[in-house]
Structures are given as C-alpha cells and as structure tokens.
Design a protein around this motif. Sequence first.
Motif: not given
Ligand code: ADP
Length: 515
Positions: A467, A478, A480, A422-423, A419-420, A452, A450
């Motif tokens: 988000a 997804a 999840l 990806k976002y 996630n870190a 949250i 970015s």
């Molecule tokens: P997914 O990545 O499949 O959407 P996750 O449950 O891992 O699902 O994350 C849920 C949501 O949280 C993401 O869709 C994103 O909007 C937000 N998110 C998660 N990790 C981060 C991050 N490191 N920085 C910014 N937003 C994040």
Amino acid sequence: MLPDYRVRQRDTLIEITRAITSELDLSVVLKLIVQNAVEVLSGHAGLVTLIENGRRYAVRQSYAIPAPLLSQLKPLLEKAEDVEQAESILERNLITIAKEFGLGMWQVVSLPLRVREDLLGRLYVFRVRGGTFSANERSLLQMFADQAAIAVYNAQLYQDLITEKRRLDAVLEFSADGVVIMDAAHRIMTFNHALVQMTGIAAADALGKTFEDVIVLGNRRAGMLLSEAEANGWPLTGAALPLLVEADILRAGGKPVSAEIYFTALIDRDGKLANIIADVRDISRFREADAMKSTFMSVVSHELKTPVALIKGYSSTLNRQDAKWDEEVVRNGLHVIEEESDRLAKLIDDLLDASRVEAGGLKLIPVELDIDALARDVVRKMQPQLKTHRLIADLPIDLPLVHADESRITQVLRNFITNAVKYSPDGGEVRIGSHVTPREVVISVADQGSGIPPDEQKNLFTRFYRADNALTRKTQGAGLGLYLCKAIIDAHNGRIWVESDGKSGSTFSFSLPRA
Ligand code: ADP
C-alpha cells in the motif's frame, strides 16, 4: 459430309458439353457426364472413376448400374493399381458378374478423362446385348470425354479452391492473433474472432468502417502509424516491408490493450495497393511480465540491501581489532545479525514459494487439522516476542476439523499476525477470532492499526504490492506475504479477504472448507 444423325449427335453433344463445362459442382458435373455419355451412345449404364490421392481409382458416379452389380464392381475397380489393371478387372469380371445376376451379355467401352498430359480418371459406358461399339461411337465418346475432362478438372480446381478458402478462413478466424483485412482505403473487410475478444467490438460493427475508426491507438511506443507510413510512400516505394507499430488499443469503457501490429501490403498486378493485412498481437502479458520483472528486481535488491548492510556493519564493528566491546554491545550486535539473517532467510523462502506458485501451485500435505489448537499454539509462540502488542486468542475449543496443510496454515496465520503487529506501530490488541458456517470454518485476525483504504484492499493479495502510505514506506517488506497467503488458501479451496474502514484497524480473514 457427315450423315444427318451424326450432325444431330454432334450438336447435342456440343449443347451438353456447354452445360457441363459451365457447372462447378463436381458431383453434378459427374452425374451429367455419365448420364449424357450413356444416352448419346444408346447405352444402358455408365460410371466414372477418378484417380484420387495419386493413383487409386475411386468410383465417383454411376448411372443405371443395378445395385448388386455395382457393389461387386466397385471394390474390384477401387483395388486396381492402374488403368490396365482396372480394364482387365472389368474384362474379366463384368460379363461373369452380369450373368450371375441374370443381366445377360454386357459390353463396355472405356475412355480416359485426360487434360493435357494428366489422367483424371476414366469414363465407362455399358451396353446390354446390342452390337459392339463401333469406331465412330468410340471417337464420338472420346470427343465428349475430352470436353468432360475439362469440366471435371475445373470443378476439381474449384472444389480445391473452396476447401483451401474454408481452411484459410478457419485459420484466420481462430488465429490467436487479431487479423484485419482492409482495402486500400483502410475499409475493413475482415475482422476476426481474436480481435472481437481484444477490442470488445462486434465484427458486424467493424466491417465497412475504416481501420482508424475502429482501432484507436494511443501511447505509441515504437513504429509508425499507417497514415504516417503511407505519407512517406509505404508500401509503394522500395521493398514493401511489413510495418510494425507498438501501441495501446484504447477501448471505450475498458482497459487499454498493449498491442504489436504488423501491417503487410498486398500489391496487385498493376503495382497498385490492393489490400492491407493487419496482424494484431496482444502483448499485455509480456508487458505485465516485464513490469513485474522490474518490480521484482527493485523490491528484491531493496529488501536484500538493508539486512546485508546491517549484518556487514555489525560484524565488521564487532570484529575491529583496535576496539574492545563490552558484553552488552556484543550481545546487541549479535542479536541484530541473527534477526537480519532470519529476515533474509524468510525473504528467500518467500521468493522460492512465490516461484513455486508461479510454476503451477503449492504442494499441500493435508491432514485432519484441529485449527483452534493450531491458532492457540501460534499465539503462544509469538506473544513472547512482542512488547507493545497483546495477542488475544478468542477461539472456542470445539471448532470443527478442517482438512488442511498444517505448516502452510501456520504460515498464513503467522503472516496475518506479523502484519497486524507491523502495521499497528502504536501497539494495541490483536484479536484472533473465529466463526463457523455450515460449510466453512473462518479464522480472522483483527488489529487496531492504521487500516487500509477500500480502494487499496483488492490489490493487497497481488505479488509485490505494498500500500502506498507513510507507514508502509517506513516498514520493511517485499509485498509477498499476502500473495502467498492467498495462494495457500486458494490451494485449500478456501477464501481470503480483508475488511477495514480505512481508518481504525483491519481484519484479515480466511476460510477453509469443513472436513
Ligand atoms: P509486506 O508486509 O511485505 O509489505 P504483505 O503482502 O504482507 O507484504 O502486505 C501487503 C501490503 O498490505 C503491506 O505492504 C501493507 O501496505 C498492507 N497491509 C498488510 N497487512 C496490513 C494490516 N494489518 N494493516 C494495514 N496494512 C496492511
């Protein structure tokens, strides 16, 4: 003409009977009956047996019978299967037992307590020594017994009624559904516990007000409101079918409750509306489940579509007979196919995990885990796949051991790092840090992405939640990952949370109890 003493006896009897029949407490009725029967016949003692549970005789009340005699008689009488047996038990035993206790000769007169054809029990009067009971005395006692039986019958009915009412009150009060009983003008007479829970309104505040004043409905989805139905003649025209309305109960300062309300009418003997009973069912959970199902369908189909389309596209391109691809194109195509297959496999794994969580939780295989070594290992394996991000393992080597499932904790850490990355599309550092408290070890993953916004942070750990921003819309997912991370950490009795100012980066952390 009756002799004077008989007239007096009869008058006393009428008076006593009046007192007895106006009493509704069964034990008081029985006490009055035996006591007066004994007195009227100048007896010495008496008892009443009642037939309970069909046939058995139970000694329900006695008067002036010496305790030792009573304790011998009682079990004998209660064993009797029918009247004859009870009588013969008395015949055979009374005198013997009485003698045994030095009580001399006893005589007994026994009469049935009967209402119409129903035998309720028997009334016994005992006399010590004196002459035998005369026919007059017997007929007097029978007259009394006939009246007494009616009093017993009424008191029993009344007692049954009270018991039944208590039972119904309890069912109503503790029913899982909300129940309101109102009069024809909709004034609330009963407001049960479930409704207090559902609406947050105390029963005392609801009683006496109208249904509409207390239960405010909005967002009607189906059915008719009570007032509309009544304007159309409900329930006095045609068959008084229950009325159903599906709507939200609006609550001052609280979340609305989705409810299904059945109104049933009670019509009195004159055909007028007497009461309306409203059965209020909280269907929030069904509606949430329904909404969740739609989200699930749309997320899953969306998340499946992209990789399947890519795999299909690349494989049919590479498979074209009329074209010759150079090695670079083939390798690139196969790479995409592999990546997308991995994505599909990961989605399926996540869905299976999510359904395991729903079905009662994840099974853990906990071991004594060296968490800093595990984190360094994850970083070492993930770094080579990343081009624009630098993973920094900022971990001391002597973190205390934790008791945890190695593969599940790896899954959490990988998810945080994925996630870190990806976002934070512009790249940057992803720092894996830790600290130790007296009870816990905390691991955190901080990015320069970015961020949250605070109002979204609490939702991130719910199923399928993503988000609402441009970046999330551009990336696949997804919703999840964090849900499963939370389920895993919860199963370890740890905590999971996020910190972010909503602008510059986020830090996701989890803690595990120290071993
Ligand atoms: P997914 O990545 O499949 O959407 P996750 O449950 O891992 O699902 O994350 C849920 C949501 O949280 C993401 O869709 C994103 O909007 C937000 N998110 C998660 N990790 C981060 C991050 N490191 N920085 C910014 N937003 C994040």
